[in-house]
Motif scaffolding. Structure first.
Motif, short mmCIF file in Angstrom:
data_model
loop_
_atom_site.label_atom_id
_atom_site.label_comp_id
_atom_site.label_asym_id
_atom_site.label_seq_id
_atom_site.Cartn_x
_atom_site.Cartn_y
_atom_site.Cartn_z
N ILE A 50 37.29 -31.83 32.13
CA ILE A 50 36.17 -32.78 32.24
C ILE A 50 35.06 -32.19 33.09
O ILE A 50 33.87 -32.31 32.76
N ALA A 51 35.43 -31.54 34.19
CA ALA A 51 34.41 -30.90 35.04
C ALA A 51 33.66 -29.81 34.27
O ALA A 51 32.44 -29.69 34.38
N THR A 52 34.40 -29.03 33.47
CA THR A 52 33.75 -27.98 32.68
C THR A 52 32.78 -28.58 31.67
O THR A 52 31.68 -28.04 31.45
N ALA A 53 33.17 -29.70 31.06
CA ALA A 53 32.28 -30.36 30.11
C ALA A 53 31.01 -30.88 30.80
O ALA A 53 29.90 -30.77 30.26
N ALA A 54 31.16 -31.43 32.02
CA ALA A 54 29.99 -31.90 32.77
C ALA A 54 29.06 -30.74 33.09
O ALA A 54 27.83 -30.86 32.99
N VAL A 55 29.63 -29.59 33.45
CA VAL A 55 28.82 -28.41 33.75
C VAL A 55 28.08 -27.96 32.50
O VAL A 55 26.90 -27.55 32.56
N ALA A 56 28.73 -28.03 31.33
CA ALA A 56 28.08 -27.63 30.08
C ALA A 56 26.88 -28.52 29.79
O ALA A 56 25.81 -28.04 29.37
N VAL A 57 27.03 -29.83 30.03
CA VAL A 57 25.88 -30.74 29.84
C VAL A 57 24.77 -30.39 30.82
O VAL A 57 23.58 -30.35 30.45
N GLY A 58 25.13 -30.14 32.08
CA GLY A 58 24.14 -29.75 33.07
C GLY A 58 23.43 -28.46 32.70
O GLY A 58 22.22 -28.31 32.91
N LEU A 59 24.15 -27.53 32.10
CA LEU A 59 23.55 -26.26 31.68
C LEU A 59 22.53 -26.47 30.57
O LEU A 59 21.44 -25.88 30.60
N VAL A 60 22.84 -27.33 29.63
CA VAL A 60 21.87 -27.63 28.55
C VAL A 60 20.62 -28.27 29.14
O VAL A 60 19.48 -27.91 28.77
N LEU A 61 20.79 -29.20 30.06
CA LEU A 61 19.63 -29.84 30.70
C LEU A 61 18.79 -28.80 31.46
O LEU A 61 17.56 -28.82 31.40
N ALA A 62 19.46 -27.89 32.18
CA ALA A 62 18.74 -26.89 32.95
C ALA A 62 17.94 -25.95 32.06
O ALA A 62 16.85 -25.50 32.42
#
Length: 563
Positions: A431-443
């Motif tokens: 779940i943490a990895t998925a949240a980071v992936a979403v944050g990466l797309v936003l960044a």
């Protein structure tokens, strides 16, 4: 000033993690049901979320140091209340007061922006932003040691003592910012935001106890949506709103705040999973059988690494910009959680995971205030960083609720006790990895560094910083702020206003009255100056855009008093 403000941030984080070693024992210590004991944690979360943007706005209006001291003072009072009681309601009241300390983070960042030279601002804000993780990591082993060998109320006495030290150091070493925002405090906006946040965060925190599909949980989420929508419409109609939603809706600010939620989610997962994994008995087959103190020491590198990444962030950001640094941080976090999926069989492996995640979270956290500060007017720094800190808190709150639900639903019951499983820990890391992936797309969608007519220099030394300032002075206005007798005026606020009435740049005059402001384009401008004890001044000036600096001295008239 910088280490004192960072110490204040660490004190705030210590206050938040005090109870981690005794969470499972709270129902017994307070003689109450487990569902009621969770209010000791929930109350601090709610008050911190509400206080963060409000204290930021009050700091912009009435002085950031003043509000910083007030936040710490309320925390000290709350800690003392909790230190001398075992009554649930009184304990919750004390913990609610302690939550007000969360306002110290955005206030400290605002003070740094107002008072520090540009070449030192990046690393200072990075340290301040990371201080909450630093304090959390360092406090875990210390709190575990205290809780294991003394009465648990001693934890609150220690927090109160640290708060008093932080207040004293702030009063001695931190000057008050001369910058003030215009307007008055938006009390209806503060009440509306408070109601909306409480209605939203309450079911997030208690949803696992009440049931995520229960009428209470869904009703509170619906009420939160209605209240926040009405609050937003009201804020758009107010001349001096608590939160300038038009500024918040800018692409850079909006995407940074959304990415902050994802970073908050990823930060809290490791704080929830690794201590439990380390303390589970080895008889479970996957637990590492470590004591409370050893578990805290294994997780401590998370905070230490965050602290040591501040100077690394400053160099990366000065060369590549905060957007690139945020992306690098998110990639490191993803690598930490990805590798952590297979590093759960020995205590040393959790240390490796903590170090990698600390480096990534430190870079990501350090980038967030720089992105916000670069996108909002100087008069809104406190409120904007307060909102950004709130977004991180929402991320940690959502993370706590979701991971708690995952671990509960994947646990095995042994002897009537629910024991978290290795599968649940790995799902949490996923779940943490998925949240980071979403944050990466936003960044990736954040605006990049704007091209400049002059090459940007890395301010890694005082000499390079002076060269950078000299180069910037080639395309702006410069001069001195003087009083009626020709004497220099220090700490005068100088604002550059373009032809559309918008702020193009702002600064504060130095001790010799000198100032420099940069122009974004050629054309007519107004230089507005103000200082205590003097009347305001507005001077028209035109820049030809030919790569040189226009000299304009600003002579402030004497202050007039109307009878």
């Amino acid at each position: 000033m910088v280490p004192v403000l960072a110490f204040a941030g660490i004190v705030v984080a210590v206050m938040q993690t005090l109870l981690v070693p005794v969470i499972k024992d709270l129902p017994r210590l307070l003689d109450t049901a487990p569902s009621d004991a969770t209010w000791v944690l929930t109350s601090t979360l709610l008050s911190g979320a509400v206080a963060t943007p409000i204290m930021g706005r009050l700091g912009d209006l009435f002085g950031k140091r003043r509000m910083l001291v007030a936040s710490l003072a309320v925390m000290v009072v709350g800690a003392l209340v909790s230190a001398f009681t075992s009554d649930l309601l009184v304990m919750i009241a004390g913990r609610t007061l302690q939550g007000f300390a969360m306002g110290a983070i955005p206030l400290g960042i605002g003070l740094m922006r107002d008072m520090l030279p540009r070449e030192r601002l990046g690393s200072a804000m990075a340290l301040m932003s990371s201080s909450i993780g630093v304090g959390g990591g360092l406090a875990l082993p210390a709190a575990a040691l205290v809780a294991q060998h003394t009465d648990w109320h001693t934890l609150y006495l220690g927090a109160a003592g640290l708060g008093v030290v932080a207040i004293a150091l702030t009063l001695v070493f931190v000057p008050e910012s001369p910058l003030r925002a215009e307007g008055s405090f938006d009390l209806p906006g503060a009440l509306g935001l408070t109601a909306g946040l409480v209605l939203f965060l309450l079911p997030v925190s208690k949803g696992s106890d009440w049931g995520w599909t229960s009428g209470t949980t869904l009703g509170l989420f619906g009420a939160a949506a209605v209240v926040l929508l009405l609050w937003g419409l009201m804020e758009l109609r107010v001349s001096a709103p608590l939160v300038d939603l038009r500024t918040t809706a800018r692409r850079e600010v909006l995407l940074t705040n959304l990415a902050s939620i994802m970073v908050g989610v990823s930060f809290f997962v490791v704080s929830l999973v690794l201590p439990q994994l380390l303390q589970l008995p080895a008889e479970t087959g996957h637990g590492l059988g470590q004591s409370m103190v050893v578990a805290g020491l294994c997780v401590a590198p998370l905070g230490l690494t965050m602290m040591f990444t501040a100077p690394v962030y400053a160099r990366l950001s000065s060369r590549y910009g905060p957007k690139t640094t945020l992306i690098i941080g998110l990639l490191v976090i993803a690598a930490g959680y990805g590798g952590g999926l297979g590093l759960m069989s020995a205590a040393w492996q959790t240390v490796v995971t903590s170090v990698v995640l600390g480096a990534g979270i430190g870079l990501a956290y350090s980038s967030l205030p720089a992105l916000i500060v670069g996108a909002v007017p100087v008069s809104e720094t406190g409120a904007a960083n307060g909102l950004n800190t709130l977004m991180r808190s929402i991320g940690t709150s959502v993370s706590s609720a979701v991971i708690g639900m995952v671990l509960a639903n994947t646990s095995d019951v042994v002897g009537g006790v629910a024991v978290p499983t290795l599968h649940g820990f790995r799902v949490s890391f996923g779940i943490a990895t998925a949240a980071v992936a979403v944050g990466l797309v936003l960044a990736l969608f954040l605006p990049g560094r704007r091209p400049s007519a002059h090459p940007q220099l890395r301010a890694s030394s005082e000499e390079e910083a002076n060269l950078a300032r000299a180069r910037e002075a080639l395309s702006g206005f410069r001069g001195r702020v003087l009083d009626a007798s020709g004497a220099p005026v220090a700490h005068a606020r100088v604002t550059l206003i373009d032809r559309h009435g918008r702020r193009a740049d702002a600064t504060v005059s130095a001790a010799d009255g000198s100032y420099t402001v940069a122009v974004p384009a050629q054309g007519p401008y107004v230089l507005a100056a103000r200082a205590p004890g003097h009347g305001p001044l507005a001077t028209p000036a035109t820049h030809t855009g030919e790569g040189h600096c226009v000299d304009v001295d600003l002579a402030l008239p004497p202050e007039t008093v109307t009878a």
